[in-house]
Scaffold this motif. Structure first.
Motif: not given
Length: 338
Positions: A72-74, A78, A177, A181, A329
């Motif tokens: 999860d990139v968030v 991020a 952030q 994202s 994400l």
């Protein structure tokens, strides 16, 4: 138009005046005075010196992401990247960074309304203590520079220092952030332009400017007040009335941007309102640009096979009329062949 300098509502919570009386909420003399003093500490040299910090932090976070096939990139990139940068900028001690990060998380994404009040109170007290410590033991950080800033005998008061630190935290974490994202999602949705950037990383700064226009999370500007009777689009606005300016409409205005709803990294008009305008142009604009460029650049470099791990209609967005931001994400980080 100007902004009242008290009682800014944040997710149903009103900030204490000591945190609310900052550059966003002041005009003319008070604003000019604070901005002049803050400029002594927020120098291009300081921001440029943070670029290696940003890159190192981004690569450490990418190392953690790379240990899994999905991520999860968030949550994993991020959010922690700008928080690490702000912590370094304010010289938050390593031992305090975990609780500091928890307060920030609870302020921006509370599980219940009471968490906002508790988090803001904790951050307020923490930043006050940080200012006091920097007075006793100054260093090479932004707070120390702001404490020592002088302009014709003038200096920042205690409340002004704490309020500025709080503003730097809010603006420097939340918006960055979301732009990382949402920016990455936008690039994934435009594979031809993503391929161009991968083959020519020199296009990334231009792409970031277009992302600031196209994918900026803030749909609305902070509230303003008419200082005189004005007329906009045939509608008269009385003196003193509240005005909410829609950034999203401005950024998709077909009278200004040809094919305004299209994402285009080669767009000639690079101007936008994402970082403010005129008197209130963001002092940290160069830092925000650096974080977004470096953050996206590291992700694209380290993960050449990035793709969504869920269908686009399964993506989770925050429920807010003020901003459009991803909750998560989920991405597939590697190809099926490793």
């Amino acid at each position: 138009m100007n902004k009242a300098h008290s009682g800014t509502g944040y997710k149903g919570f009103t900030l204490p005046r000591a945190l609310d009386a900052n550059l966003l909420n002041l005009d003319e003399g008070d604003h000019a005075r604070l901005r002049r003093l803050v400029a002594h500490g927020f120098t291009p040299r300081r921001v440029e010196g943070l670029r290696s910090t940003i890159r190192d932090a981004a690569n450490r976070l990418a190392d953690t992401l790379s240990s899994n096939e999905q991520g999860d990139v968030v949550a994993d990139f991020a959010i922690p990247l700008p928080l690490t940068v702000i912590s370094d900028l304010l010289a938050v001690p390593e031992s305090d960074r975990r609780p500091f990060a928890a307060w920030v998380r609870n302020m921006f994404t509370p599980e219940h309304p009471g968490q906002i009040r508790d988090a803001v109170s904790a951050i307020h007290a923490f930043l006050g203590g940080l200012v006091e410590n920097r007075r006793r033991s100054p260093g090479d950080d932004l707070l120390s520079a702001l404490i020592s800033a002088r302009d014709e005998g003038d200096r920042l008061s205690e409340d002004e220092l704490v309020s500025l630190a709080f503003l730097i935290l809010m603006a420097g974490v939340e918006n960055v952030q979301h732009l990382i994202s949402a920016g990455l999602l936008t690039l994934l949705r435009h594979p031809d332009q993503l391929a161009e950037i991968r083959s020519n990383p020199g296009l990334l700064p231009s792409a970031v400017e277009e992302l600031l226009r196209y994918a900026h999370p803030n749909q609305m500007a902070i509230r303003r007040f008419a200082t005189e009777i004005i007329e906009i689009g045939g509608v008269q606005i009385p003196k003193g009335d509240t005005v909410m300016l829609c950034l999203a409409a401005a950024h998709r205005d077909p009278a200004r941007y040809p094919a305004a709803d299209r994402f285009e990294i080669h767009r000639k008009d690079k101007t936008h309102l994402a970082l403010g305008q005129g008197l209130h142009y963001c002092l940290g604009a160069s830092l925000a640009r650096a974080e977004i460029q470096i953050g996206l650049g590291v992700l694209l470099e380290r993960f050449p096979h990035l793709r969504l791990a869920v269908r686009a209609d399964e993506l989770e967005w925050r429920s807010s009329w003020r901003s459009r931001a991803l909750r998560r994400l989920p991405l597939q980080l590697r190809s099926a062949h490793g």
